[in-house]
Each structure stands twice: as structure tokens, then as C-alpha cells.
Design a protein around this motif. Structure first.
Motif, PDB file in Angstrom:
ATOM      1  N   UNK A   1     -59.305 109.977  40.036  1.00  0.00           N
ATOM      2  CA  UNK A   1     -58.270 108.947  40.144  1.00  0.00           C
ATOM      3  C   UNK A   1     -57.184 109.433  41.099  1.00  0.00           C
ATOM      4  N   UNK A   2     -56.625 108.521  41.895  1.00  0.00           N
ATOM      5  CA  UNK A   2     -55.544 108.899  42.797  1.00  0.00           C
ATOM      6  C   UNK A   2     -54.292 109.231  41.989  1.00  0.00           C
TER       7      UNK A   2
ATOM      8  N   UNK B   1     -53.216 117.018  49.461  1.00  0.00           N
ATOM      9  CA  UNK B   1     -54.436 116.258  49.732  1.00  0.00           C
ATOM     10  C   UNK B   1     -55.667 116.960  49.166  1.00  0.00           C
ATOM     11  N   UNK B   2     -55.688 118.287  49.260  1.00  0.00           N
ATOM     12  CA  UNK B   2     -56.840 119.018  48.739  1.00  0.00           C
ATOM     13  C   UNK B   2     -56.903 118.918  47.216  1.00  0.00           C
ATOM     14  N   UNK B   3     -55.756 118.963  46.549  1.00  0.00           N
ATOM     15  CA  UNK B   3     -55.745 118.799  45.097  1.00  0.00           C
ATOM     16  C   UNK B   3     -56.165 117.381  44.704  1.00  0.00           C
ATOM     17  N   UNK B   4     -55.641 116.391  45.415  1.00  0.00           N
ATOM     18  CA  UNK B   4     -55.977 115.003  45.095  1.00  0.00           C
ATOM     19  C   UNK B   4     -57.465 114.732  45.282  1.00  0.00           C
TER      20      UNK B   4
ATOM     21  N   UNK C   1     -42.395 111.638  53.541  1.00  0.00           N
ATOM     22  CA  UNK C   1     -42.552 111.862  54.972  1.00  0.00           C
ATOM     23  C   UNK C   1     -43.987 112.175  55.377  1.00  0.00           C
ATOM     24  N   UNK C   2     -44.706 112.902  54.517  1.00  0.00           N
ATOM     25  CA  UNK C   2     -46.068 113.294  54.885  1.00  0.00           C
ATOM     26  C   UNK C   2     -47.114 112.288  54.411  1.00  0.00           C
ATOM     27  N   UNK C   3     -46.777 111.462  53.425  1.00  0.00           N
ATOM     28  CA  UNK C   3     -47.684 110.442  52.893  1.00  0.00           C
ATOM     29  C   UNK C   3     -49.098 111.005  52.695  1.00  0.00           C
ATOM     30  N   UNK C   4     -49.263 111.961  51.786  1.00  0.00           N
ATOM     31  CA  UNK C   4     -50.573 112.587  51.613  1.00  0.00           C
ATOM     32  C   UNK C   4     -51.650 111.558  51.265  1.00  0.00           C
ATOM     33  N   UNK C   5     -52.793 111.700  51.915  1.00  0.00           N
ATOM     34  CA  UNK C   5     -53.900 110.785  51.666  1.00  0.00           C
ATOM     35  C   UNK C   5     -54.403 110.947  50.238  1.00  0.00           C
ATOM     36  N   UNK C   6     -54.688 109.816  49.597  1.00  0.00           N
ATOM     37  CA  UNK C   6     -55.220 109.852  48.238  1.00  0.00           C
ATOM     38  C   UNK C   6     -54.182 110.022  47.163  1.00  0.00           C
TER      39      UNK C   6
END
Length: 407
Positions: free
Chosen positions: A92-93, A84-87, A109-114
Motif C-alpha cells: 500500500x502507498x 522511495x525505496x522504502x515505499x 519538495x521531492x514528492x517521492x514516488x509511491x
């Protein structure tokens, strides 16, 4: 290409300018470099992620940035935070490509935001990866599979009596087993060996199954390489693992495209019944006694020889990326294709274990580099137009450093 620590990678991405969503490719070994090259061929920027810089992919000219993130089996929450921090540094996502089970499952499983995930949710993915539920689906659909007993439901001694020896012990989810014992299948010759493996699995909390040792016809292993979209027609190619190392049961080292409609139909019936969408490989072996193909596994991610379907005109990573981002991609007409992993194939030849299945013309094309621009042959790592990955692989191998990846 520099392999950054996490902080340096985050800072580099904050300064980067991409004109389209980049791909996050993890881990960054043989499969990773193949995915990176497939995407780079269409101008997709690639960020290679791993817990170590000793994988094959980071120095590839198909990779724009490479660096370390938390290994999901060590700290899944830490992995999600890193992604998430890298994204968050990007305009762009990014699109995620997990190249081994633990990485693919961690994204799901974690579905990182972004982050865009071009595959089914973790529940669906897990139902396909778990051999118990996979074989239940096979039973319902009439797709042949090896005789198998789930040892959480059947007394291990009774299962052994039914199967006889030798037999094989497999985990329901293979990556946990690989972490514990270094392989995803153990063949046992007698009851004493069998009970030792069962006891080990019980002590480590890993669910295992006892399975018949299929009388496999060597050289007849077939797999469906596919990308199944949420909506629309699948993109699929059948590959024949003509040579494995070790012979008969090891890693694929020569794979050829073939026409086998029954493999395609059986694999897609299982995948679609499970509701899975995304890239996958469905593995079949030919059972000499039954005189038919039986399904062993479905890998819900890219795998080692994914460059073969790309060579055949079906760029599965690009198809997944296009659906995730709305980019344009049209597959080429299907053509003949062969793939070789020289790292695995050459030792077999040197040891006199088999007759060479490549021709003099093939070797000439490999040595000259002409295979990259003509013919039907492609490779796992070695490519003269992108030499750093094979040079790095040799450096790691002969430098005494340890990099584990079952691909």
C-alpha cells in the motif's frame, strides 16, 4: 522496538504485511510520538523515520517499525531515494507526516514516488512558512501582525531606527536559522548586537527580518490547530498556551482548549487565502499595546501539542490520513482538553518560577494513570499504557547523548 539502520528497515518492511496504508512519520520525537499515537488509535500502522534512534517515538507501542533515513538537510536527493525505496517494499502507498519543517518540506519538495502527501505542494507551503509572504497576506486581509522589515529590501540601520531597541531578528524560513545558531529568533538589546546578528545572517546566506518586540501578555498566546481539506469544511480547535518554558517566550508546556472565534476566523482566512490544505498551527500572541491578537507564524505540519486537539475530539492526523486514503473518520463532538509536557513543566515548578496551574486531582490522575481514560488532561510523552517513550527519553537525557529537536 528496534531502531533499524536503513538496510535493515528496508528488509523489515519487505517482510511486513499491512492491511492498510502505513504512515511514514518523520522525525520521530515528541511530535512524532503524538502523531503515531493518534493514528494507532484508529488502527493505522506507523513507520517512524529519523536520522537517529534517540528520538522519543521509536520505542512506542504505537510504532510498528522504526529506522534511519537520510536527513533531508544533509542530502535531499538521498532522502527522496530512501523514501522511495522504502515505499517500494509495501503493498500500500504510505501516507507521509513531516513533523518538523525540514521533513515536511522535504516530502513536499521531492514528492517521492509511491507516497501519498496529505498537504499542499511545496510552493504553497513555502509561501505560508516564509514570513515575508505570510505577512503580505496578513496585510491584504487586515489580519494584525508585528511590525516587520525584510532586511534584503530595507537598510538594516533604517529598520532599527524605526523599531527601536530591544527588537528581534527572525529568519524568513526558521529552520535554516535554527541550524546555524540553535534558535529561530534572537532578541537584541542594542545596535552592536543587532549588527552582529545581521552580519552572521549575511555570511551564511540566510534571509532575515527585523521585527518589533511585541509587548506580549504572558499566558495569552493562542493558536488555531487545524486540518483544512482540499474540499470540505476545516476541522479546527483553538488552544491557549497558558504556560511556556522559559516563561513568556519558550516552548509550550501547558495548553488548554478555548473558544476564541476571532482566532479561528483570522487564521483560516490566511490559510485559505494562501490555498494551503493540510495540518497546520497558526500562532498568535496578545499585544498589550494594541489590545489585540497578532499573528506570528503558521506551521504547515503537526507540532508539539497536537495531542491536545486529539483529546478535544479533533484527531487531525487521522483526518488527514482518511482524506489521503479514503478511510472512514468522523471527529467527535468538541470537548474540553488540556495538554501538559511534564519534561518542560516540572523544572518550572521546581525552580519556583510560577504557581502550579494543575490541581491535586490532576496530579493524582497523572500519577495513577487515570488521566488516560477519564477527564480532559493529556500529555506530551508520559503515558503509563505506553511507558517506553518516557523511559527512552530519560535514558537519552541522562545518558549524555545529544538529540536535537525544537519540538
Amino acid at each position: 522496538m528496534t531502531f533499524h539502520d536503513f538496510d535493515a528497515l528496508r528488509d523489515a518492511l519487505a517482510d511486513a504485511e499491512f492491511d492498510r496504508p502505513p504512515a511514514f512519520v518523520a522525525n520521530a520525537h515528541v511530535t512524532g510520538v503524538s502523531v503515531a499515537r493518534a493514528l494507532d488509535a484508529h488502527g493505522v500502522p506507523v513507520v517512524a523515520l529519523d536520522r537517529s534512534g534517540d528520538g522519543t517515538a521509536p520505542p512506542s507501542n504505537a510504532v510498528d517499525y522504526a529506522g534511519r533515513v537520510t536527513y533531508p538537510l544533509d542530502d535531499e536527493a538521498g532522502f527522496r531515494e530512501d523514501i522511495e525505496e522504502l515505499a517500494a517494499q509495501l503493498d500500500h502507498e504510505p501516507v507521509a507526516f513531516g513533523c518538523m519543517d525540514e521533513w515536511a518540506l522535504a516530502f513536499a519538495e521531492t514528492e517521492p514516488e509511491g507516497v501519498r502527501l496529505p498537504f499542499a505542494d511545496s510552493e504553497t507551503m513555502d509561501a505560508v512558512l516564509d514570513k515575508s509572504s505570510l505577512y503580505e497576506t496578513c496585510e491584504e486581509l487586515g489580519v494584525p501582525y508585528p511590525e516587520t522589515y525584510r532586511l534584503s529590501e530595507v537598510d538594516p540601520a533604517d529598520a532599527a531606527d524605526e523599531l527601536g531597541f530591544p527588537l528581534v531578528v527572525k529568519p524568513a524560513r526558521k529552520r535554516e536559522f535554527e541550524e546555524a545558531v540553535g534558535t529561530n529568533v534572537i532578541e537584541v538589546a542594542d545596535r552592536e548586537e543587532y549588527l552582529d546578528v545581521v552580519e552572521m545572517a549575511q555570511e551564511t546566506g540566510i534571509e532575515v527580518m527585523a521585527q518589533e518586540k511585541v509587548p506580549v501578555a504572558r499566558g495569552e498566546d493562542h493558536s488555531l490547530a487545524s486540518y483544512v481539506p482540499e474540499d470540505g469544511d476545516p476541522l479546527a480547535v483553538v488552544g491557549n498556551a497558558r504556560v511556556r518554558a522559559p516563561l513568556g517566550y519558550g516552548t509550550s508546556c501547558v495548553v488548554e482548549r478555548v473558544d476564541r472565534l476571532e482566532i479561528e476566523e483570522r487564521a483560516l482566512s490566511v490559510i485559505e487565502d494562501a490555498g494551503y490544505h493540510g495540518i497546520s498551527e497558526a500562532e498568535f500572541v496578545y499585544d498589550r499595546d494594541r489590545d489585540e491578537f497578532v499573528l506570528l507564524d503558521v506551521n504547515t505540519r503537526p507540532w508539539k501539542w497536537i495531542s491536545m486537539p486529539v483529546q478535544a475530539g479533533a484527531n487531525l492526523p487521522m483526518a488527514a490520513y482518511a482524506d489521503a486514503t479514503g478511510a472512514d473518520y468522523d471527529p467527535d463532538p468538541t470537548r474540553d482538553a488540556r495538554w501538559v509536557s511534564l519534561e518542560d513543566y516540572l523544572p518550572l515548578l521546581a525552580g519556583g518560577e510560577l504557581a502550579d496551574v494543575l490541581s491535586t486531582d490532576d496530579w493524582t490522575a497523572l500519577v495513577s494513570g487515570d488521566f488516560e481514560t477519564s477527564g480532559d488532561l493529556t500529555t506530551a510523552v508520559y503515558r503509563p499504557s505506553d511507558p517506553a517513550p518516557i523511559a527512552h527519553r530519560l535514558d537519552v537525557e541522562f545518558g549524555g547523548r545529544d538529540y536535537y529537536c525544537s519540538c
